[in-house]
Write a protein that holds these residues in place. Sequence first.
Motif, short mmCIF file in Angstrom:
data_model
loop_
_atom_site.label_atom_id
_atom_site.label_comp_id
_atom_site.label_asym_id
_atom_site.label_seq_id
_atom_site.Cartn_x
_atom_site.Cartn_y
_atom_site.Cartn_z
N UNK A 118 72.01 71.47 35.77
CA UNK A 118 72.17 70.04 35.20
C UNK A 118 71.32 69.79 34.03
N UNK A 119 71.78 69.32 32.98
CA UNK A 119 70.87 69.11 31.67
C UNK A 119 70.54 67.64 31.59
N UNK A 120 70.51 66.84 32.34
CA UNK A 120 70.27 65.50 32.22
C UNK A 120 68.76 65.24 31.64
N UNK A 121 68.00 65.96 32.00
CA UNK A 121 66.46 65.60 31.79
C UNK A 121 65.70 66.59 30.80
N UNK A 122 66.70 67.09 29.93
CA UNK A 122 66.04 68.38 29.04
C UNK A 122 65.63 67.57 28.07
N UNK A 123 65.43 66.18 27.63
CA UNK A 123 64.74 65.50 26.82
C UNK A 123 63.13 65.40 27.14
N UNK A 124 62.98 65.73 28.41
CA UNK A 124 61.49 65.66 28.95
C UNK A 124 60.74 66.99 28.56
N UNK A 125 61.45 67.98 28.03
CA UNK A 125 61.09 69.27 27.76
C UNK A 125 60.90 69.50 26.43
N UNK A 126 60.03 70.49 25.81
CA UNK A 126 60.05 71.03 24.28
C UNK A 126 61.25 71.94 24.44
N UNK A 127 61.53 72.34 23.05
CA UNK A 127 62.56 73.29 23.18
C UNK A 127 62.15 74.65 23.80
N UNK A 128 60.94 75.00 23.56
CA UNK A 128 60.52 76.39 24.30
C UNK A 128 60.66 76.16 25.79
N UNK A 129 60.08 75.13 26.47
CA UNK A 129 60.44 75.11 27.57
C UNK A 129 61.56 74.75 28.20
N UNK A 130 62.66 74.31 27.43
CA UNK A 130 63.89 74.16 27.81
C UNK A 130 64.63 75.62 27.78
N UNK A 131 64.33 76.40 26.83
CA UNK A 131 64.54 77.87 26.70
C UNK A 131 64.13 78.74 28.09
N UNK A 132 62.85 78.36 28.52
CA UNK A 132 62.35 78.97 29.46
C UNK A 132 63.21 78.59 30.98
N UNK A 133 63.53 77.36 30.95
CA UNK A 133 64.24 77.09 32.17
C UNK A 133 65.59 77.43 32.31
N UNK A 134 66.23 77.47 30.96
CA UNK A 134 67.84 78.17 30.75
C UNK A 134 67.68 79.41 31.26
N UNK A 135 66.69 80.17 30.78
CA UNK A 135 66.70 81.60 30.75
C UNK A 135 66.46 81.89 32.36
N UNK A 136 65.69 81.07 32.72
CA UNK A 136 65.16 81.29 34.51
C UNK A 136 66.44 81.11 35.36
N UNK A 137 67.48 80.17 34.72
CA UNK A 137 68.71 79.82 35.47
C UNK A 137 69.55 80.99 35.59
N UNK A 138 69.67 81.56 34.06
CA UNK A 138 70.51 82.56 34.04
C UNK A 138 70.03 84.06 34.69
N UNK A 139 68.86 84.23 34.42
CA UNK A 139 68.45 85.36 35.15
C UNK A 139 68.53 85.17 36.83
N UNK A 140 68.47 84.01 37.54
CA UNK A 140 68.86 83.91 38.67
C UNK A 140 70.20 83.90 39.15
N UNK A 141 71.09 83.92 38.15
CA UNK A 141 72.75 84.37 38.40
C UNK A 141 73.37 83.12 38.03
N UNK A 142 72.82 82.08 37.61
CA UNK A 142 73.63 80.70 37.40
C UNK A 142 74.23 80.94 35.96
#
Length: 308
Positions: free
Chosen positions: A19-43
Motif C-alpha cells: 500500500x502506498x498511502x504514506x509514500x510522501x513520508x519518504x524521499x524518492x530514494x527511500x521509496x525506491x528501496x521500499x518498492x524494490x524490497x517488496x518486489x524482491x520479496x515476491x510482492x
Amino acid sequence: MKYISIANTDIEASNLIMGNMRLTELTVPEAEKLIRTAMEEGINFFDHADIYGKGRCEEIFSEAIQMNPAIREKMILQSKCGIVSSKGYFDFSKKHIISSVDGILKRLRTDYLDILLLHRPDPLMEPEEVAEAFEELRTSGKVKYFGVSNHNPMQIELLQKYIKSKLVINQLQFSIAHTPMIDSGITLNMKNDQAINRDSSILEYCRLKDITIQAWSPFQHGFFEGTFLGDWEKYPELNKTIDEIAEKYGVTNTAIAVAWITRHPANIQVVLGTTNPNRMKDACKGAEMSLTREEWYQIYKAAGNIVP
C-alpha cells in the motif's frame, strides 16, 4: 510468497499488497528501496488512491522505480477514486471517474490500470452513470478490471446490476483487532455487543460472489487509532499470545498478524502500509505461514472476542 488467482480475471497476485498511502513520508530514494524490497520479496501487487498525498504518492512511486514498460509488466497496479477530500464529499459521476483515472495514469506514468476501485460509497451514486464510465474506461484500454472499497453487499448488487464487467475486489478494514466481518457470525442470535451485525455479512457475500477481499490497516485498531502490536496497555493478552506464537515459529509479531489474516480460507489479500523495508520483510514471512486452527482461535480470543 503465496499467490492467488483473482476470480474473473487473468491476474495471479501475491497475497500481500504494498500500500502506498504514506509514500510522501519518504524521499524518492527511500521509496525506491521500499518498492524494490517488496518486489524482491515476491510482492507484485501495488495499491494506490488518487487522494493519497493529494496524488503525490503516485508520482513518487513512478519516479522511484523510473516507470517504463519493462518495469510495468512486472506489476499489478490498482488505484482508487471517488473521494473529493478537498471539499469533503464523494463523487461517482462519470465525469469525475474518467477525469480521476486520467490523472492517475499520468501520475503513475502508465497507459492502463489493472484494477480501479470506487473508494467509498457515494449515496448520490447513479449506477447507470458509473456503468457508462467503467465501460468507456474498459473499451479504451485504460482499466482492465473494476472493484470497490468499503462497500456492503447491497451497494455492490446495485452497481453490478448495471455494470457489464464483474466487480472483482472489495477492500475492507480487517485486522486481529478489527473483526466485525467475523464477530456476528460467531455469536449469532446471542444477546451481546459482538452479535450485532455491523457489516451485512460482507465476508460471506464476497465469497459467494467470487469477490476478492483486500484487508486494509492489518495492524491497526479502530479508525487509524494506532497499531495493536506492542500496545501492552490496551492489548496485553493479545500481545502476549502473539509473541508466544511468534517465538514458536521464529518470526516477528508482524508476521503473525499477517498470517492470522491469510489463514482464512477466503484468500484475503493483506495491504501493507509500512514504510519500513525491514517490517516489509517481516510481513512477507507471515504470508507463507499457516497457523493451526487452534492458534487462529487462540489469537482471536486474546483480542477480547467471544467464542461461545
